[in-house]
Design a protein around this motif. Structure first.
Motif, mmCIF file in Angstrom:
data_model
loop_
_atom_site.group_PDB
_atom_site.id
_atom_site.type_symbol
_atom_site.label_atom_id
_atom_site.label_comp_id
_atom_site.label_asym_id
_atom_site.label_seq_id
_atom_site.Cartn_x
_atom_site.Cartn_y
_atom_site.Cartn_z
ATOM 1 N N LYS A 100 2.527 35.356 15.818
ATOM 2 C CA LYS A 100 1.521 34.670 14.981
ATOM 3 C C LYS A 100 2.138 33.708 13.961
ATOM 4 O O LYS A 100 1.462 32.802 13.468
ATOM 5 C CB LYS A 100 0.628 35.694 14.282
ATOM 6 C CG LYS A 100 1.332 36.576 13.274
ATOM 7 C CD LYS A 100 0.349 37.570 12.670
ATOM 8 C CE LYS A 100 1.014 38.455 11.621
ATOM 9 N NZ LYS A 100 0.058 39.421 11.035
ATOM 10 N N HIS A 125 -1.722 30.006 15.175
ATOM 11 C CA HIS A 125 -2.487 31.254 15.196
ATOM 12 C C HIS A 125 -3.868 31.048 14.566
ATOM 13 O O HIS A 125 -4.893 31.486 15.111
ATOM 14 C CB HIS A 125 -1.707 32.342 14.434
ATOM 15 C CG HIS A 125 -2.474 33.599 14.208
ATOM 16 N ND1 HIS A 125 -2.787 34.477 15.217
ATOM 17 C CD2 HIS A 125 -3.021 34.131 13.051
ATOM 18 C CE1 HIS A 125 -3.481 35.491 14.723
ATOM 19 N NE2 HIS A 125 -3.641 35.316 13.410
ATOM 20 N N ILE A 160 -7.518 31.463 16.801
ATOM 21 C CA ILE A 160 -8.506 32.545 16.622
ATOM 22 C C ILE A 160 -9.879 31.995 16.258
ATOM 23 O O ILE A 160 -10.883 32.720 16.299
ATOM 24 C CB ILE A 160 -8.048 33.560 15.540
ATOM 25 C CG1 ILE A 160 -7.823 32.869 14.198
ATOM 26 C CG2 ILE A 160 -6.821 34.328 15.993
ATOM 27 C CD1 ILE A 160 -7.520 33.859 13.067
ATOM 28 N N ARG A 200 -8.294 34.526 21.460
ATOM 29 C CA ARG A 200 -9.166 35.295 20.558
ATOM 30 C C ARG A 200 -9.556 36.631 21.199
ATOM 31 O O ARG A 200 -9.629 37.652 20.492
ATOM 32 C CB ARG A 200 -10.416 34.482 20.226
ATOM 33 C CG ARG A 200 -11.351 35.187 19.262
ATOM 34 C CD ARG A 200 -12.458 34.275 18.807
ATOM 35 N NE ARG A 200 -13.441 34.984 17.994
ATOM 36 C CZ ARG A 200 -14.477 34.416 17.406
ATOM 37 N NH1 ARG A 200 -14.676 33.108 17.544
ATOM 38 N NH2 ARG A 200 -15.319 35.125 16.668
ATOM 39 N N TYR A 214 -6.656 38.879 20.766
ATOM 40 C CA TYR A 214 -6.543 39.208 19.331
ATOM 41 C C TYR A 214 -7.537 40.298 18.939
ATOM 42 O O TYR A 214 -7.181 41.291 18.289
ATOM 43 C CB TYR A 214 -6.760 37.947 18.499
ATOM 44 C CG TYR A 214 -6.727 38.169 17.009
ATOM 45 C CD1 TYR A 214 -5.543 38.514 16.371
ATOM 46 C CD2 TYR A 214 -7.890 38.022 16.240
ATOM 47 C CE1 TYR A 214 -5.516 38.722 14.988
ATOM 48 C CE2 TYR A 214 -7.870 38.229 14.857
ATOM 49 C CZ TYR A 214 -6.672 38.570 14.248
ATOM 50 O OH TYR A 214 -6.640 38.778 12.886
ATOM 51 N N GLU A 215 -8.797 40.129 19.337
ATOM 52 C CA GLU A 215 -9.839 41.094 18.976
ATOM 53 C C GLU A 215 -9.600 42.446 19.662
ATOM 54 O O GLU A 215 -9.854 43.501 19.065
ATOM 55 C CB GLU A 215 -11.209 40.539 19.351
ATOM 56 C CG GLU A 215 -11.630 39.357 18.465
ATOM 57 C CD GLU A 215 -12.951 38.738 18.898
ATOM 58 O OE1 GLU A 215 -13.416 39.071 20.022
ATOM 59 O OE2 GLU A 215 -13.519 37.940 18.125
#
Length: 582
Positions: free
Chosen positions: A537, A556, A560, A567, A570-571
């Motif tokens: 990140k 990063h 997102i 994304r 990431y989630e």
């Protein structure tokens, strides 16, 4: 002997060893021909009643002197010929290993380690026999046979000589018939041995997996099958080998039988003397060895030829990655990386692993790469390292096509920590200093501290001198990864590639390692491949690969904000972290 042309340079370099060795061998063979003559004269003198004590002692001294001279000359030819064959064994194994080091990575994807090990041991030993004992036997088979036949014809009745040689045409037929069969069957034996070696090597390397899945019985059965296959191939060779040599002995015995029968008649009729008969039998006894040697030499040379052809398959293999004649050598690199319109598929396949890749990394910047498994992340690093050749697109470092850079320049300035951690079966210190054993101890400790492995090492009984076992078996996955990171850091490369090398450490350790690397990475061009977003990140740019294509790129913060694959990853990882905390 087309297969042995590979050894031409070695033979020319050691020709005088072979020449003097063969000369010593020929002198031995020549001196042996005096023994039947001494026995002939002794027997005739004895039969005429003319023997005296003084004459008897002279005959004994003559035989003893010949025996001593022959023994000394035998020592010399053994040292020269057999010793040179040992040098050849060393030369061939050394040459084979050096050649393997220069072959491309793709070669080892198609050739198993067990097979290569078998060729470096069993096959080279067969070639050594051909170039040692084979040379001795072929010299004896031709020179000694010709010399004895000449002496027989010159000193003894021609009819007896012809009658003794009547079975020889049968010998030629046997040798020609069995030679090709021995070659083919021995090659099959060597290939079966390679398969058995592969099975043992693979099983030992994967013993943890075997035990974890309780597959010991299954693996034992697979080994038994491979062992049985080798046994069957050996028995095929033994059957023909077992028939070959008794036939040679039978043909030799036929000659003895003919000589005893017909020679006795000639002695009774006074056509030849008793001394001639004794001398002829002595010549025939000496002739038995070169006749047997002829059978053996066919066997040994055919085995050596079969093994040499298997070794040649390695020595004649060409590396896919070849350095150009005018390759550019540079002492330093700025670290700028440019990739334009890159498409790549592995040799022998039609599916593109990477498609339309365009990347620019300024010197000192960091690029993070993330994506699903099999999206081509590691392949991209391998192409920059030029482990595979690209046909479509261009990869440049400091504005120079990597094909124009020397391989030494390219790889010396790039430090790589692979996803699969590999350690050598030596000490931790030796593993960290693998790139240069002359590193100072303070450098080793500093690198280990950055990689967050120093504290673990100091808890080991022998600390940095602790042996890690084969492939680092005594260390955990995370400890192996961190040792590999230290091994790369200590080299201080201009470009640093981390290929998902933090996957086996927890997030806290990962954060400490990244903090330690932060200062170092500022001075380098970095490419970081990861499955965890926390690893990449902070990179200057992040690209998302999916099915070989760049589907997203940015920082990063910008990624997102998009409703894309980054994304989603990431989630998902945020959710996993929350679940693990709860």
């Amino acid at each position: 002997m087309e297969n042995f042309k590979t050894l031409k340079d070695f033979i020319l370099r050691h020709k005088w060893f072979y020449i003097f060795g063969i000369v010593s061998l020929l002198l031995v063979d020549g001196l042996q021909l005096f023994i039947p003559e001494i026995l002939r004269n002794f027997t005739d003198t004895l039969s005429r009643g003319e023997i005296t004590t003084d004459l008897f002692i002279r005959y004994c001294i003559g035989l003893l002197s010949l025996a001593i001279i022959i023994a000394i000359l035998r020592y010399f030819w053994r040292m020269l010929i057999m010793g040179t064959s040992r040098h050849m064994e060393y030369y061939l194994r050394d040459r084979m290993f050096k050649h393997l080091q220069h072959l491309s990575i793709d070669y080892f994807h198609h050739h198993k380690a067990g097979d290569l090990m078998a060729r470096a041991t069993n096959d080279i030993n067969a070639v050594k026999m051909a170039m040692g004992m084979g040379v001795v036997m072929i010299t004896d088979a031709f020179f000694l046979t010709a010399a004895i036949l000449f002496r027989m014809v010159a000193t003894i009745d021609m009819k007896l000589v012809i009658s003794a040689l009547l079975p020889l045409p049968l010998l030629v037929v046997v040798v020609l018939y069995f030679g090709k069969s021995i070659h083919n069957r021995f090659r099959a034996v060597q290939e079966a041995f390679s398969k058995l070696t592969e099975k043992v090597q693979e099983n030992i390397s994967g013993i943890r997996v075997v035990k974890s899945f309780v597959q010991e019985s299954f693996e034992i059965q697979k080994f038994t099958d491979a062992n049985q296959y080798l046994f069957n191939k050996n028995m095929d060779l033994v059957k023909i080998h077992g028939l070959f040599h008794p036939l040679i002995a039978l043909i030799t015995s036929l000659s003895y039988g003919i000589v005893l029968w017909y020679g006795s008649i000639l002695v009774v009729k006074n056509i030849i003397t008793l001394g001639d008969f004794v001398a002829f039998n002595s010549y025939l006894a000496i002739l038995a060895w070169p006749i047997m040697a002829l059978g053996w030499v066919i066997n040994i040379l055919q085995r050596g030829s079969a093994s040499m052809s298997r070794i040649n398959e390695i020595l004649h293999a060409k590396p896919d990655i070849i350095e150009g004649k005018n390759a550019i050598h540079k002492e330093t690199l700025e670290g700028e990386i440019s990739i334009e319109n890159l498409h790549f598929r592995y040799p022998g396949t039609s599916r593109y692993v990477l498609r339309d890749i365009n990347i620019h990394i300024p010197p000192g910047n960091s690029l993070g790469i993330i994506g699903r498994t099999g999206s081509g992340k590691s392949t991209l690093l391998h192409l920059i390292l030029r482990l595979y050749e690209i046909e479509e697109g261009i990869i440049q470092i400091d504005g120079i096509n990597i094909k124009d850079l020397s391989l030494d320049t390219l790889r010396k300035h790039i430090g790589v920590v692979e996803q699969e951690s590999f350690l050598f079966s030596t000490s931790i210190k030796d593993n960290i200093t693998f790139g240069d054993p002359n590193f100072k101890m303070e450098d080793v400790v500093a690198a280990a501290k950055i990689a967050q492995i120093h504290d673990n090492i100091m808890n080991f009984p022998h600390q940095y001198d602790t042996l890690v076992g084969e492939r680092g078996v005594t260390l955990s996955g995370g400890q192996k990864q961190r040792t590999c990171i230290a091994r790369t850091i200590i080299r201080k490369p201009r470009l640093l590639f981390l290929d998902d090398c933090l996957s086996a450490v927890d997030t806290q350790t990962e954060e400490k390692i990244l903090q330690g690397l932060q200062e170092i990475m500022k001075q380098k061009t970095n490419i970081i491949i990861a499955h965890r977003i926390s690893t990449i990140k902070h990179c200057d740019e992040i690209i998302v690969l999916d099915e070989g294509k760049i589907v997203e790129r940015g920082t990063h913060e910008t990624l997102i904000q998009k409703d894309g694959l980054y994304r989603q990853i990431y989630e998902k990882q945020l959710l996993e972290e929350q679940i693990s905390i709860e």
